[in-house]
Design a protein around this motif. Structure first.
Motif, PDB file in Angstrom:
ATOM      1  N   VAL A 103       0.846  -1.196   0.000  1.00  0.00           N
ATOM      2  CA  VAL A 103       0.000   0.000   0.000  1.00  0.00           C
ATOM      3  C   VAL A 103       0.882   1.247   0.000  1.00  0.00           C
ATOM      4  CG1 VAL A 103      -1.743   1.286   1.287  1.00  0.00           C
ATOM      5  CG2 VAL A 103      -1.916  -1.199   1.119  1.00  0.00           C
ATOM      6  N   ARG A 104       1.965   1.201   0.807  1.00  0.00           N
ATOM      7  CA  ARG A 104       2.881   2.340   0.847  1.00  0.00           C
ATOM      8  C   ARG A 104       3.517   2.576  -0.511  1.00  0.00           C
ATOM      9  NH1 ARG A 104       4.378   0.720   5.923  1.00  0.00           N
ATOM     10  NH2 ARG A 104       6.094  -0.534   5.126  1.00  0.00           N
ATOM     11  N   GLN A 105       3.890   1.468  -1.155  1.00  0.00           N
ATOM     12  CA  GLN A 105       4.559   1.537  -2.452  1.00  0.00           C
ATOM     13  C   GLN A 105       3.632   2.102  -3.531  1.00  0.00           C
ATOM     14  OE1 GLN A 105       5.593  -2.361  -4.015  1.00  0.00           O
ATOM     15  NE2 GLN A 105       7.709  -1.976  -3.420  1.00  0.00           N
ATOM     16  N   ARG A 106       2.413   1.589  -3.563  1.00  0.00           N
ATOM     17  CA  ARG A 106       1.493   1.950  -4.643  1.00  0.00           C
ATOM     18  C   ARG A 106       0.597   3.121  -4.294  1.00  0.00           C
ATOM     19  NH1 ARG A 106      -0.751  -4.099  -5.339  1.00  0.00           N
ATOM     20  NH2 ARG A 106       0.824  -4.901  -6.741  1.00  0.00           N
ATOM     21  N   GLY A 107       0.404   3.348  -3.015  1.00  0.00           N
ATOM     22  CA  GLY A 107      -0.494   4.411  -2.587  1.00  0.00           C
ATOM     23  C   GLY A 107      -1.949   4.045  -2.736  1.00  0.00           C
ATOM     24  N   SER A 108      -2.246   2.771  -3.011  1.00  0.00           N
ATOM     25  CA  SER A 108      -3.658   2.394  -3.131  1.00  0.00           C
ATOM     26  C   SER A 108      -3.889   1.008  -2.532  1.00  0.00           C
ATOM     27  CB  SER A 108      -4.099   2.416  -4.585  1.00  0.00           C
ATOM     28  OG  SER A 108      -3.433   1.407  -5.321  1.00  0.00           O
ATOM     29  N   ASP A 109      -5.089   0.811  -2.043  1.00  0.00           N
ATOM     30  CA  ASP A 109      -5.489  -0.448  -1.418  1.00  0.00           C
ATOM     31  C   ASP A 109      -6.788  -0.876  -2.115  1.00  0.00           C
ATOM     32  OD1 ASP A 109      -6.511  -2.448   0.195  1.00  0.00           O
ATOM     33  OD2 ASP A 109      -5.912  -1.477   2.062  1.00  0.00           O
ATOM     34  N   LEU A 110      -6.635  -1.675  -3.167  1.00  0.00           N
ATOM     35  CA  LEU A 110      -7.791  -1.973  -4.020  1.00  0.00           C
ATOM     36  C   LEU A 110      -8.919  -2.740  -3.324  1.00  0.00           C
ATOM     37  CD1 LEU A 110      -6.409  -2.683  -7.598  1.00  0.00           C
ATOM     38  CD2 LEU A 110      -6.924  -0.537  -6.468  1.00  0.00           C
ATOM     39  N   PRO A 111      -8.634  -3.804  -2.543  1.00  0.00           N
ATOM     40  CA  PRO A 111      -9.759  -4.496  -1.900  1.00  0.00           C
ATOM     41  C   PRO A 111     -10.580  -3.567  -0.998  1.00  0.00           C
ATOM     42  CG  PRO A 111      -7.788  -5.859  -1.817  1.00  0.00           C
ATOM     43  CD  PRO A 111      -7.363  -4.509  -2.312  1.00  0.00           C
ATOM     44  N   LEU A 112      -9.870  -2.711  -0.238  1.00  0.00           N
ATOM     45  CA  LEU A 112     -10.583  -1.766   0.637  1.00  0.00           C
ATOM     46  C   LEU A 112     -11.392  -0.770  -0.194  1.00  0.00           C
ATOM     47  CD1 LEU A 112     -11.168  -0.505   3.418  1.00  0.00           C
ATOM     48  CD2 LEU A 112      -9.048   0.808   3.171  1.00  0.00           C
ATOM     49  N   ARG A 113     -10.767  -0.241  -1.241  1.00  0.00           N
ATOM     50  CA  ARG A 113     -11.446   0.737  -2.097  1.00  0.00           C
ATOM     51  C   ARG A 113     -12.698   0.132  -2.727  1.00  0.00           C
ATOM     52  NH1 ARG A 113      -9.757   6.176  -4.313  1.00  0.00           N
ATOM     53  NH2 ARG A 113     -11.415   6.545  -5.805  1.00  0.00           N
ATOM     54  N   LEU A 114     -12.588  -1.130  -3.170  1.00  0.00           N
ATOM     55  CA  LEU A 114     -13.739  -1.811  -3.775  1.00  0.00           C
ATOM     56  C   LEU A 114     -14.843  -2.023  -2.737  1.00  0.00           C
ATOM     57  CD1 LEU A 114     -15.157  -3.265  -6.099  1.00  0.00           C
ATOM     58  CD2 LEU A 114     -13.835  -5.319  -5.542  1.00  0.00           C
ATOM     59  N   ALA A 115     -14.473  -2.456  -1.529  1.00  0.00           N
ATOM     60  CA  ALA A 115     -15.473  -2.681  -0.474  1.00  0.00           C
ATOM     61  C   ALA A 115     -16.208  -1.382  -0.158  1.00  0.00           C
ATOM     62  CB  ALA A 115     -14.789  -3.240   0.777  1.00  0.00           C
ATOM     63  N   GLN A 116     -15.461  -0.271  -0.080  1.00  0.00           N
ATOM     64  CA  GLN A 116     -16.085   1.021   0.221  1.00  0.00           C
ATOM     65  C   GLN A 116     -17.032   1.450  -0.897  1.00  0.00           C
ATOM     66  OE1 GLN A 116     -12.393   3.062   0.877  1.00  0.00           O
ATOM     67  NE2 GLN A 116     -12.569   2.960   3.122  1.00  0.00           N
ATOM     68  N   ALA A 117     -16.627   1.191  -2.151  1.00  0.00           N
ATOM     69  CA  ALA A 117     -17.492   1.556  -3.288  1.00  0.00           C
ATOM     70  C   ALA A 117     -18.766   0.706  -3.271  1.00  0.00           C
ATOM     71  CB  ALA A 117     -16.735   1.367  -4.603  1.00  0.00           C
ATOM     72  N   LEU A 118     -18.639  -0.574  -2.950  1.00  0.00           N
ATOM     73  CA  LEU A 118     -19.813  -1.452  -2.887  1.00  0.00           C
ATOM     74  C   LEU A 118     -20.772  -0.985  -1.789  1.00  0.00           C
ATOM     75  CD1 LEU A 118     -18.090  -4.967  -3.253  1.00  0.00           C
ATOM     76  CD2 LEU A 118     -19.589  -3.866  -4.938  1.00  0.00           C
ATOM     77  N   ALA A 119     -20.212  -0.569  -0.648  1.00  0.00           N
ATOM     78  CA  ALA A 119     -21.054  -0.119   0.472  1.00  0.00           C
ATOM     79  C   ALA A 119     -21.767   1.194   0.133  1.00  0.00           C
ATOM     80  CB  ALA A 119     -20.206   0.039   1.730  1.00  0.00           C
ATOM     81  N   ARG A 120     -21.144   2.016  -0.699  1.00  0.00           N
ATOM     82  CA  ARG A 120     -21.812   3.261  -1.116  1.00  0.00           C
ATOM     83  C   ARG A 120     -22.977   2.956  -2.049  1.00  0.00           C
ATOM     84  NH1 ARG A 120     -16.777   5.558  -1.440  1.00  0.00           N
ATOM     85  NH2 ARG A 120     -16.590   5.064  -3.642  1.00  0.00           N
ATOM     86  N   LEU A 121     -22.823   1.913  -2.869  1.00  0.00           N
ATOM     87  CA  LEU A 121     -23.860   1.573  -3.850  1.00  0.00           C
ATOM     88  C   LEU A 121     -24.974   0.735  -3.224  1.00  0.00           C
ATOM     89  CD1 LEU A 121     -21.387   0.781  -6.747  1.00  0.00           C
ATOM     90  CD2 LEU A 121     -23.047   2.652  -6.760  1.00  0.00           C
ATOM     91  N   ASN A 122     -24.600  -0.238  -2.395  1.00  0.00           N
ATOM     92  CA  ASN A 122     -25.583  -1.110  -1.733  1.00  0.00           C
ATOM     93  C   ASN A 122     -25.525  -0.783  -0.245  1.00  0.00           C
ATOM     94  OD1 ASN A 122     -25.422  -2.142  -4.312  1.00  0.00           O
ATOM     95  ND2 ASN A 122     -25.217  -4.275  -3.702  1.00  0.00           N
ATOM     96  N   THR A 123     -26.312   0.204   0.151  1.00  0.00           N
ATOM     97  CA  THR A 123     -26.105   0.836   1.457  1.00  0.00           C
ATOM     98  C   THR A 123     -26.476  -0.036   2.658  1.00  0.00           C
ATOM     99  OG1 THR A 123     -28.231   1.912   1.163  1.00  0.00           O
ATOM    100  CG2 THR A 123     -26.281   3.205   0.607  1.00  0.00           C
ATOM    101  N   GLN A 124     -27.094  -1.203   2.444  1.00  0.00           N
ATOM    102  CA  GLN A 124     -27.387  -2.035   3.619  1.00  0.00           C
ATOM    103  C   GLN A 124     -26.138  -2.758   4.119  1.00  0.00           C
ATOM    104  OE1 GLN A 124     -28.126  -2.977   0.492  1.00  0.00           O
ATOM    105  NE2 GLN A 124     -28.885  -5.073   0.380  1.00  0.00           N
ATOM    106  N   HIS A 125     -25.085  -2.753   3.310  1.00  0.00           N
ATOM    107  CA  HIS A 125     -23.854  -3.426   3.720  1.00  0.00           C
ATOM    108  C   HIS A 125     -22.850  -2.423   4.278  1.00  0.00           C
ATOM    109  CE1 HIS A 125     -25.350  -6.961   1.718  1.00  0.00           C
ATOM    110  NE2 HIS A 125     -25.427  -6.323   0.570  1.00  0.00           N
ATOM    111  N   ARG A 126     -22.187  -2.834   5.366  1.00  0.00           N
ATOM    112  CA  ARG A 126     -21.128  -2.015   5.952  1.00  0.00           C
ATOM    113  C   ARG A 126     -19.784  -2.658   5.675  1.00  0.00           C
ATOM    114  NH1 ARG A 126     -24.018   1.093   9.877  1.00  0.00           N
ATOM    115  NH2 ARG A 126     -25.344   2.177   8.402  1.00  0.00           N
ATOM    116  N   VAL A 127     -18.761  -1.829   5.639  1.00  0.00           N
ATOM    117  CA  VAL A 127     -17.402  -2.362   5.499  1.00  0.00           C
ATOM    118  C   VAL A 127     -16.872  -2.682   6.894  1.00  0.00           C
ATOM    119  CG1 VAL A 127     -15.037  -1.880   4.735  1.00  0.00           C
ATOM    120  CG2 VAL A 127     -16.986  -1.005   3.423  1.00  0.00           C
ATOM    121  N   ALA A 128     -16.348  -3.860   7.073  1.00  0.00           N
ATOM    122  CA  ALA A 128     -15.735  -4.239   8.346  1.00  0.00           C
ATOM    123  C   ALA A 128     -14.306  -4.701   8.062  1.00  0.00           C
ATOM    124  CB  ALA A 128     -16.546  -5.352   9.008  1.00  0.00           C
TER     125      ALA A 128
END
Ligand SMILES: [Zn+2]
Length: 207
Positions: A103-128
């Motif tokens: 994450v430090r090297q690339r500056g991005s964390d794709l699984p986390l970013r995807l989970a957050q995007a899914l939670a924004r679209l399907n709001t009954q799900h939370r990211v844990a």
């Protein structure tokens, strides 16, 4: 001539956004993908062609926005799974923890970013972020022989503070690309040990 060039550099589908490397802009390209469910795994297909190049590009800082577009068809696939199985309605989204140095090297964390995007679209799900990589263990040579086995297998863990919240809870594991499936299985094991019920996997692609 200038007008022609301007038209060519725009997306052939919407004619508004700049064209992508394969022609259509990213939102138009993402709309053309459909989530496919194969057993317990929902993905957009295999890690080849335009999907593969998009994911490879998204791994670097600044381009991870691509993940937000790719999340749209995956969110529809997840909604279909929930519609078919009501118990998934309050499932939490658990991203596969990325390696901190990556994450430090690339500056991005794709699984986390995807989970957050899914939670924004399907709001009954939370990211844990309930599964973590344990701190680096002492070098193998310093471990007792009988401890070596457990050391190798403890790739992930669910910290104790999550256990009461996760007991009996359905979980959707979120990853960017599934290769052998060993990582996802190890995350599922860590969740099951905490009393949770890992039920589905959502990934952008399968290798
Ligand atoms: Zn477009």
């Amino acid at each position: 001539m200038r007008a022609l060039f301007a038209a060519l550099s725009r997306c052939p589908h919407c004619g508004e956004k700049p064209a992508g490397p394969d022609g259509p802009c990213l939102p138009c390209l993402a709309r053309s993908w459909q989530a496919v469910r194969d057993g317990d795994v929902i993905s957009l297909g295999t890690y080849v062609g335009p999907l593969g190049s998009l994911i490879r590009a998204a791994k670097f800082a600044g381009a991870e926005r691509a993940v937000d577009h790719l999340a749209a068809p995956l969110a529809r696939g997840l909604a279909e799974a929930v519609a078919a199985e009501a118990a998934l309605e309050r499932a939490v989204l658990v991203p596969v923890p990325s390696h901190p140095s990556r994450v430090r090297q690339r500056g991005s964390d794709l699984p986390l970013r995807l989970a957050q995007a899914l939670a924004r679209l399907n709001t009954q799900h939370r990211v844990a972020r309930a599964v973590v990589r344990p701190r680096p263990a002492p070098p193998q040579s310093r471990l007792l022989r009988r401890d070596r086995h457990t050391h190798v297998h403890a790739a992930f863990e669910t910290p104790a503070r999550w256990h009461s919240r996760l007991r009996g809870r359905r979980c959707v594991i979120v990853d960017d690309v599934i290769t052998s499936g060993a990582t996802v299985r190890a995350v599922a094991d860590a969740l099951a040990l905490a009393g949770a019920e890992p039920s589905l996997v959502v990934a952008i692609a399968r290798a």
